[in-house]
Motif scaffolding. Structure first.
Motif, mmCIF file in Angstrom:
data_model
loop_
_atom_site.group_PDB
_atom_site.id
_atom_site.type_symbol
_atom_site.label_atom_id
_atom_site.label_comp_id
_atom_site.label_asym_id
_atom_site.label_seq_id
_atom_site.Cartn_x
_atom_site.Cartn_y
_atom_site.Cartn_z
ATOM 1 N N ARG A 173 21.170 37.651 41.244
ATOM 2 C CA ARG A 173 22.379 38.055 41.963
ATOM 3 C C ARG A 173 22.280 38.110 43.378
ATOM 4 O O ARG A 173 23.008 38.690 44.344
ATOM 5 N N LYS A 174 21.654 36.819 43.894
ATOM 6 C CA LYS A 174 21.747 36.584 45.322
ATOM 7 C C LYS A 174 22.681 35.258 45.550
ATOM 8 O O LYS A 174 22.255 34.118 45.366
ATOM 9 N N ILE A 175 23.779 35.754 45.773
ATOM 10 C CA ILE A 175 25.020 34.696 45.948
ATOM 11 C C ILE A 175 25.362 34.732 47.571
ATOM 12 O O ILE A 175 25.341 35.802 48.281
ATOM 13 N N ALA A 176 25.472 33.418 48.062
ATOM 14 C CA ALA A 176 26.004 33.166 49.352
ATOM 15 C C ALA A 176 27.412 32.635 49.127
ATOM 16 O O ALA A 176 27.735 32.289 48.332
ATOM 17 N N ILE A 177 28.203 32.679 50.186
ATOM 18 C CA ILE A 177 29.360 32.018 50.766
ATOM 19 C C ILE A 177 29.492 31.019 51.631
ATOM 20 O O ILE A 177 28.734 31.440 52.790
ATOM 21 N N LEU A 178 29.618 29.893 51.325
ATOM 22 C CA LEU A 178 29.986 28.787 52.480
ATOM 23 C C LEU A 178 31.804 28.417 52.654
ATOM 24 O O LEU A 178 32.112 27.843 51.450
ATOM 25 N N ALA A 179 32.109 28.529 53.418
ATOM 26 C CA ALA A 179 33.547 28.322 53.641
ATOM 27 C C ALA A 179 33.833 27.339 54.906
ATOM 28 O O ALA A 179 33.200 27.403 55.870
ATOM 29 N N ASP A 180 34.985 26.668 54.733
ATOM 30 C CA ASP A 180 35.461 25.732 55.900
ATOM 31 C C ASP A 180 36.196 26.817 57.028
ATOM 32 O O ASP A 180 36.422 27.719 56.556
ATOM 33 N N SER A 181 36.020 26.372 58.250
ATOM 34 C CA SER A 181 36.558 27.162 59.174
ATOM 35 C C SER A 181 38.143 27.310 59.329
ATOM 36 O O SER A 181 38.664 27.972 60.122
ATOM 37 N N THR A 182 39.013 26.740 58.358
ATOM 38 C CA THR A 182 40.310 26.819 58.268
ATOM 39 C C THR A 182 40.796 28.219 57.853
ATOM 40 O O THR A 182 40.035 28.966 57.428
ATOM 41 N N GLY A 183 42.157 28.371 57.950
ATOM 42 C CA GLY A 183 42.657 29.572 57.531
ATOM 43 C C GLY A 183 42.392 29.816 55.875
ATOM 44 O O GLY A 183 41.994 30.835 55.379
ATOM 45 N N TYR A 184 42.247 28.686 55.295
ATOM 46 C CA TYR A 184 42.316 28.489 53.955
ATOM 47 C C TYR A 184 40.783 29.070 53.448
ATOM 48 O O TYR A 184 40.446 30.066 52.776
ATOM 49 N N GLY A 185 39.761 28.518 54.411
ATOM 50 C CA GLY A 185 38.574 28.872 54.152
ATOM 51 C C GLY A 185 38.186 30.367 54.316
ATOM 52 O O GLY A 185 37.505 30.915 53.837
ATOM 53 N N GLN A 186 38.623 30.791 55.431
ATOM 54 C CA GLN A 186 38.220 31.965 56.087
ATOM 55 C C GLN A 186 38.982 33.090 55.212
ATOM 56 O O GLN A 186 38.467 34.179 54.645
ATOM 57 N N GLY A 187 40.104 32.748 54.550
ATOM 58 C CA GLY A 187 40.744 33.816 53.647
ATOM 59 C C GLY A 187 40.000 33.704 52.462
ATOM 60 O O GLY A 187 39.685 34.889 51.618
ATOM 61 N N GLY A 188 39.364 32.624 52.020
ATOM 62 C CA GLY A 188 38.500 32.637 50.648
ATOM 63 C C GLY A 188 37.271 33.440 50.993
ATOM 64 O O GLY A 188 36.830 34.059 49.835
ATOM 65 N N ILE A 189 36.764 33.413 52.346
ATOM 66 C CA ILE A 189 35.572 34.422 52.442
ATOM 67 C C ILE A 189 35.850 35.909 52.182
ATOM 68 O O ILE A 189 35.072 36.615 51.391
ATOM 69 N N LYS A 190 36.950 36.342 52.490
ATOM 70 C CA LYS A 190 37.605 37.697 52.318
ATOM 71 C C LYS A 190 37.422 38.007 50.830
ATOM 72 O O LYS A 190 37.142 38.870 50.403
ATOM 73 N N ASP A 191 38.308 36.997 50.268
ATOM 74 C CA ASP A 191 38.497 37.183 48.795
ATOM 75 C C ASP A 191 37.408 37.339 47.985
ATOM 76 O O ASP A 191 36.935 38.137 47.031
ATOM 77 N N ALA A 192 36.572 36.234 48.237
ATOM 78 C CA ALA A 192 35.037 36.171 47.575
ATOM 79 C C ALA A 192 34.222 37.315 47.785
ATOM 80 O O ALA A 192 33.668 37.944 47.048
ATOM 81 N N THR A 193 34.071 37.961 49.169
ATOM 82 C CA THR A 193 33.660 39.085 49.529
ATOM 83 C C THR A 193 34.028 40.361 48.682
ATOM 84 O O THR A 193 33.240 41.127 48.058
ATOM 85 N N ASP A 194 35.357 40.289 48.609
ATOM 86 C CA ASP A 194 35.911 41.687 47.894
ATOM 87 C C ASP A 194 35.388 41.615 46.309
ATOM 88 O O ASP A 194 35.304 42.470 45.827
ATOM 89 N N ILE A 195 35.835 40.299 45.929
ATOM 90 C CA ILE A 195 35.600 40.272 44.224
ATOM 91 C C ILE A 195 34.108 40.558 44.306
ATOM 92 O O ILE A 195 33.616 41.203 42.967
#
Length: 400
Positions: A173-195
Motif C-alpha cells: 500500500r505504498k502508492i505515489a502520485i506523479l502528475a504534470d504541472s498543468t491545471g489538469y495534473g494538479q487537479g488530478g493530484i487533489k482527486d487522487a489524494t482524496d480518493i
C-alpha cells in the motif's frame, strides 16, 4: 480559422441536396451545433480528431432521420490548437458570430476551464465529450441552471477506479502520485489524494513534472527512495511516455497506472511498444463493446484509419444524440429550455449505452465509474485489461 471540412450529401426530405462547409452561413431554419477541440497541436489532438468524426457521424444520422423537429442540423467546427486563448476565441465566435444552439467539446480540460463562464453566462448548453477535469460540471452546480454537461471520463471517477485498483494491487500500500504541472495534473493530484484517503492510504510521495520535460529521473528517484511499489501518473500521453522512459533509465518499473489520455497513439510511438504495455490505464468503451460501437468504429476509420482513441468518437456521438433528444423534448432550441430538458431526457439510444435519465438537476455526468474499466496497450491498440485484482474490485471499492 475553422478546420474546413465537407459533410456528405444528405438525402433528407425537404432539405436542399448538396454540400455544406463548416462555418458557412446556414439557412435560418437550420440548427447549429458547435464543436471545438484541439485537432492539431498538443498531445490530445488525436483525441480531438476522433471526437470530431464521432460528432459528424451523429449529425449525419440525425439528418438522415429527418433532423431535429424537422430542421436540418449543421456542425460548426473549430480547432482550439490546445491553447486556452484560442479556445476562448473559438467559444466566443461560436456563440456570438455563428449563433450556435449548443456546443460539444473540448478535448483539453484546461481549455474548458478557461471558457466555462461564456456558455454559462449566455445560456448555451455544452456537452463535454473528452475533457475530464472534475470542476467542469461542478463549477456552476449551485446556479439556478448549470449549462455544462459531460459524456466522458471524469477525473474523480477514473481516479476512483485507479485508486481502488492501486490499493488492491500494491503489495505494501505504498502508492505515489506523479502528475504534470498543468491545471489538469494538479487537479488530478487533489482527486487522487482524496480518493486514496478514503481507502486509508496516504501517498508516500507526490511529485510533479513539466508537460514538456524529457527527463523525470529526479522525481522518480525520490519516489523510489520513498519505497513506492505503485505509481499513479496524472498526465497525457506525451508526458507519460517521458515518465516511462525515465523509469527505464533508472531501472525502476513499479506498477504504473495512468488516465485515459494515454489512449493516444503518441504513447507507444514515443515510449515504444514494450514500455507502453507497462502502463495500465482507465478507459470507457471499446469498439467491440456492442454492434453499435463496432459500426461506428468502422465508419470513423474511413476518415481516421489509425484511430486508437475510439472512446472519444463514441462519447462525442452520444453527446450529440443527447442534445438532439433534449431539443426534441423541449420542443425548442432555446438554451435555457434545452439545458433543463437535458436533466430529464430518458431512453436515449447512444452507442455506449442507452441513457435513462443520465443527468439530474444536481448531477451532470452521463457516465460513471461503473461504466469504466482498465485497459493496456497491446501492439497498435489498447485492449481491456483484467487480472486477479480487477476481478476482486467491488461496487463498494469504486464508490469511494
Amino acid at each position: 480559422m475553422p478546420v474546413v471540412h465537407r459533410f456528405a450529401k444528405l438525402a433528407v426530405a425537404g432539405a436542399i441536396a448538396g454540400s455544406l462547409w463548416a462555418g458557412a452561413t446556414a439557412y435560418a431554419q437550420d440548427i447549429k451545433i458547435g464543436y471545438t477541440a484541439d485537432q492539431s497541436a498538443s498531445g490530445v489532438a488525436e483525441l480531438g480528431i476522433a471526437g470530431r468524426w464521432g460528432f459528424e457521424a451523429a449529425i449525419e444520422d440525425i439528418n438522415k432521420a429527418g433532423g431535429i423537429m424537422g430542421r436540418k442540423v449543421v456542425g460548426v467546427i473549430r480547432d482550439d490548437q490546445g491553447t486556452p486563448p484560442k479556445a476562448i476565441q473559438n467559444m466566443t465566435e461560436l456563440i456570438d458570430a455563428e449563433k450556435v444552439h449548443a456546443v460539444v467539446g473540448p478535448a483539453n480540460s484546461g481549455n474548458a476551464l478557461a471558457w466555462l463562464h461564456l456558455p454559462q453566462q449566455k445560456k448555451i448548453p455544452v456537452v463535454v465529450p473528452i475533457g475530464t477535469a472534475t470542476e467542469i460540471t461542478t463549477r456552476y452546480a449551485k446556479e439556478p441552471q448549470n449549462y455544462l454537461f459531460r459524456v466522458s471520463m471524469v477525473d474523480r471517477e477514473q481516479v476512483a477506479l485507479l485508486g481502488a485498483y492501486a490499493v488492491k494491487a500494491s503489495k505494501d500500500r505504498k502508492i505515489a502520485i506523479l502528475a504534470d504541472s498543468t491545471g489538469y495534473g494538479q487537479g488530478g493530484i487533489k482527486d487522487a489524494t482524496d480518493i486514496l484517503a478514503l481507502h486509508g492510504v496516504t501517498p508516500v510521495a507526490t511529485e510533479k513534472y513539466g508537460p514538456k520535460d524529457t527527463d523525470i529521473t529526479s522525481q522518480l528517484s525520490k519516489i523510489k527512495a520513498a519505497g513506492a511499489d505503485t505509481v499513479i501518473i496524472y498526465g497525457i500521453a506525451d508526458g507519460t511516455a517521458q515518465v516511462l522512459r525515465s523509469m527505464e533509465k533508472i531501472n525502476y518499473m513499479p506498477l504504473t497506472l495512468g488516465t485515459w489520455g494515454n489512449l493516444s497513439s503518441l504513447l507507444p510511438k514515443m515510449a515504444g511498444g514494450k514500455l507502453a504495455e507497462h502502463l495500465i490505464l482507465a478507459a470507457s468503451t471499446t469498439e467491440d463493446t456492442n454492434a453499435k460501437t463496432k459500426a461506428l468504429g468502422e465508419r470513423v476509420r474511413k476518415n481516421f484509419p489509425t484511430l486508437t482513441t475510439f472512446p472519444c468518437s463514441a462519447q462525442a456521438y452520444d453527446s450529440v444524440m443527447l442534445l438532439a433528444a433534449a431539443m426534441k423534448l423541449a420542443g425548442s432550441t432555446d438554451g435555457e429550455k434545452v439545458a433543463a430538458a437535458l436533466e430529464n431526457v430518458t431512453g436515449v439510444e447512444g452507442v455506449i449505452k442507452t441513457y435513462n435519465k443520465p443527468f439530474s438537476k444536481t448531477a451532470h455526468e452521463g457516465l460513471s465509474v461503473s461504466d469504466f474499466y482498465l485497459a493496456r496497450w497491446k501492439g497498435d491498440s489498447p485492449v481491456r485489461y483484467e487480472d486477479q485484482f480487477t476481478k476482486a474490485l467491488t461496487p463498494a471499492d469504486l464508490k469511494k
